[in-house]
Scaffold this active site. Structure first.
Site, PDB file in Angstrom:
ATOM      1  N   MET A   1      -7.507   8.603   9.740  1.00 26.15           N
ATOM      2  CA  MET A   1      -8.645   9.409   8.674  1.00 26.15           C
ATOM      3  C   MET A   1      -9.082  10.581   8.913  1.00 26.15           C
ATOM      4  O   MET A   1     -10.654  10.649   8.724  1.00 26.15           O
ATOM      5  CB  MET A   1      -9.415   8.361   8.140  1.00 26.15           C
TER       6      MET A   1
ATOM      7  N   THR B   1       0.842   0.220  15.565  1.00 21.43           N
ATOM      8  CA  THR B   1      -0.396   0.757  14.314  1.00 21.43           C
ATOM      9  C   THR B   1      -0.257   1.946  14.654  1.00 21.43           C
ATOM     10  O   THR B   1       0.470   2.377  15.517  1.00 21.43           O
ATOM     11  CB  THR B   1      -1.732   0.151  15.363  1.00 21.43           C
ATOM     12  N   ALA B   2      -0.628   3.342  13.836  1.00 20.71           N
ATOM     13  CA  ALA B   2      -0.359   3.920  13.861  1.00 20.71           C
ATOM     14  C   ALA B   2      -0.441   4.997  15.103  1.00 20.71           C
ATOM     15  O   ALA B   2       0.583   5.537  15.613  1.00 20.71           O
ATOM     16  CB  ALA B   2      -0.507   4.672  12.687  1.00 20.71           C
TER      17      ALA B   2
ATOM     18  N   GLY C   1       3.666  10.997  11.047  1.00 21.64           N
ATOM     19  CA  GLY C   1       4.296  10.157  12.787  1.00 21.64           C
ATOM     20  C   GLY C   1       5.433   9.064  12.347  1.00 21.64           C
ATOM     21  O   GLY C   1       5.287   8.921  11.249  1.00 21.64           O
TER      22      GLY C   1
ATOM     23  N   ASP D   1       0.834  -1.272   0.298  1.00 21.88           N
ATOM     24  CA  ASP D   1       0.356   0.360  -0.086  1.00 21.88           C
ATOM     25  C   ASP D   1       0.841   1.468  -0.103  1.00 21.88           C
ATOM     26  O   ASP D   1       2.066   1.322   0.566  1.00 21.88           O
ATOM     27  CB  ASP D   1      -0.857   0.100   1.474  1.00 21.88           C
TER      28      ASP D   1
ATOM     29  N   GLY E   1       0.447  -0.418   6.186  1.00 22.27           N
ATOM     30  CA  GLY E   1       0.983   0.631   7.088  1.00 22.27           C
ATOM     31  C   GLY E   1       0.620   0.205   8.294  1.00 22.27           C
ATOM     32  O   GLY E   1      -0.359  -0.809   8.481  1.00 22.27           O
ATOM     33  N   GLY E   2       1.106   0.139   9.079  1.00 19.45           N
ATOM     34  CA  GLY E   2       0.693   0.452  11.156  1.00 19.45           C
ATOM     35  C   GLY E   2       0.681  -1.021  11.220  1.00 19.45           C
ATOM     36  O   GLY E   2       1.069  -2.026  10.849  1.00 19.45           O
ATOM     37  N   ASP E   3      -0.839  -1.736  11.465  1.00 17.97           N
ATOM     38  CA  ASP E   3      -0.953  -2.800  11.497  1.00 17.97           C
ATOM     39  C   ASP E   3      -2.614  -3.281  10.968  1.00 17.97           C
ATOM     40  O   ASP E   3      -3.064  -2.849  10.897  1.00 17.97           O
ATOM     41  CB  ASP E   3      -1.464  -3.159  13.756  1.00 17.97           C
TER      42      ASP E   3
ATOM     43  N   LYS F   1      -4.056   2.913  -2.750  1.00 18.14           N
ATOM     44  CA  LYS F   1      -4.987   3.098  -1.724  1.00 18.14           C
ATOM     45  C   LYS F   1      -4.807   4.727  -0.850  1.00 18.14           C
ATOM     46  O   LYS F   1      -5.153   4.439  -0.215  1.00 18.14           O
ATOM     47  CB  LYS F   1      -4.702   1.996  -0.053  1.00 18.14           C
TER      48      LYS F   1
END
Ligand SMILES: C[S@@+](CC[C@H](N)C(=O)[O-])C[C@H]1O[C@@H](n2cnc3c(N)ncnc32)[C@H](O)[C@@H]1O
Length: 259
Positions: free
Chosen positions: A182, A130-131, A211, A47, A100-102, A69
């Protein structure tokens, strides 16, 4: 460990899909398992949230397939991504589906897992930072803190027809932190609804751009003031919003990314 040792591209072998969380950007936040899978990758579907520094860990021979995405840029739709993963696995390939993230936090990892199960394809899910946790740490904001926030809720601030379908009375309660994924476009709606449902307009709020990366930028304000501050700032996605008294504890420097 139950991992495939099939050589890449062996037509007689059964392929496998790894749905891998790569964290919020800083490659040092990859898990040891994700880093190993990246170094051994055969074919990768990724992504836009997967950072360039993470992709640099791939071996030169790995096949890379960008599936997009970004908002309004879906290089491949979700149904095409699902089909592609299965197609490659059926060729005996070892497929890395990088996110990205989890993968299981607003990452559609659940849908991809369901599809793989239905198709009878072996898979593994590799969690990522996660972010919310990665970005908060690098911004110096604890998500819970004794006496200030005894719970934290992750929500999506995606706008649908100009509004957000969220449990406002629950989110407006004091003593908790709300993390909004988001939420950049919907920030004015978010702040207005929380105030309308009783959250103090002076509640501290932070928004963090990109971040954990060298482009990280943190803006702080309150529910009343942040929308105007952000409107003047020209932030770039991705951004994460953190609402709650814990934002006032923010310490600069501690976890910020090194350039
Ligand atoms: C589709 S969601 C994917 C979330 C991802 N699965 C996770 O666990 O972090 C994308 C949203 O995550 C947030 N996000 C991801 N990476 C971020 C980063 N480095 N900085 C700020 N927000 C980020 C933003 O709110 C972005 O719009």
């Amino acid at each position: 460990m139950n991992e495939s040792t099939a050589p890449p591209g062996d037509p007689d072998a059964t392929g496998v899909v790894y749905i891998v969380g790569t964290g919020p950007g800083d490659p040092e936040l990859l898990t040891v398992r994700a880093a190993r899978l990246l170094r051994e990758a055969d074919v990768v579907l990724y992504d836009n949230l997967v950072s360039a520094q993470v992709l640099e860990l791939l071996p030169p021979a790995a096949e890379r397939i960008y599936v997009g995405k970004r908002r309004n840029d879906h290089a491949l739709g979700q149904a095409d991504i699902n089909r592609r993963m299965v197609e490659l696995a059926r060729q005996g390939r070892r497929v890395l589906r990088l996110k990205g993230g989890d993968p299981f936090v607003f990452g559609r990892g659940g849908e991809e897992m369901e599809y793989l199960v239905q198709a009878g394809i072996a898979y593994h899910v590799v969690p990522g930072i996660t972010a919310a946790t990665g970005v908060a740490a690098y911004a110096g904001i604890p998500l819970t803190h004794r006496g200030l926030a005894s719970s934290v809720t992750f929500v999506t601030g995606h706008l649908r027809d100009g509004s957000m379908d969220l449990d406002w009375p629950m989110l407006a309660r004091e003593g908790q932190t709300v993390v909004v994924y988001m939420g950049l476009l919907g920030l004015p709606v978010l702040c207005a609804r929380l105030i309308e449902h009783g959250r103090d307009p002076a509640t501290p709020v932070a928004i963090v751009q990109q971040g954990t990366t060298p482009a990280q930028r943190v803006l702080e304000g309150t529910l009343a003031s942040l929308p105007d501050i952000v409107a003047r700032a020209g932030l770039r996605a991705p951004t994460l919003i953190i609402v709650g008294e814990v934002v006032a504890l923010r310490q600069r420097g501690g976890g910020e990314p090194s350039a």
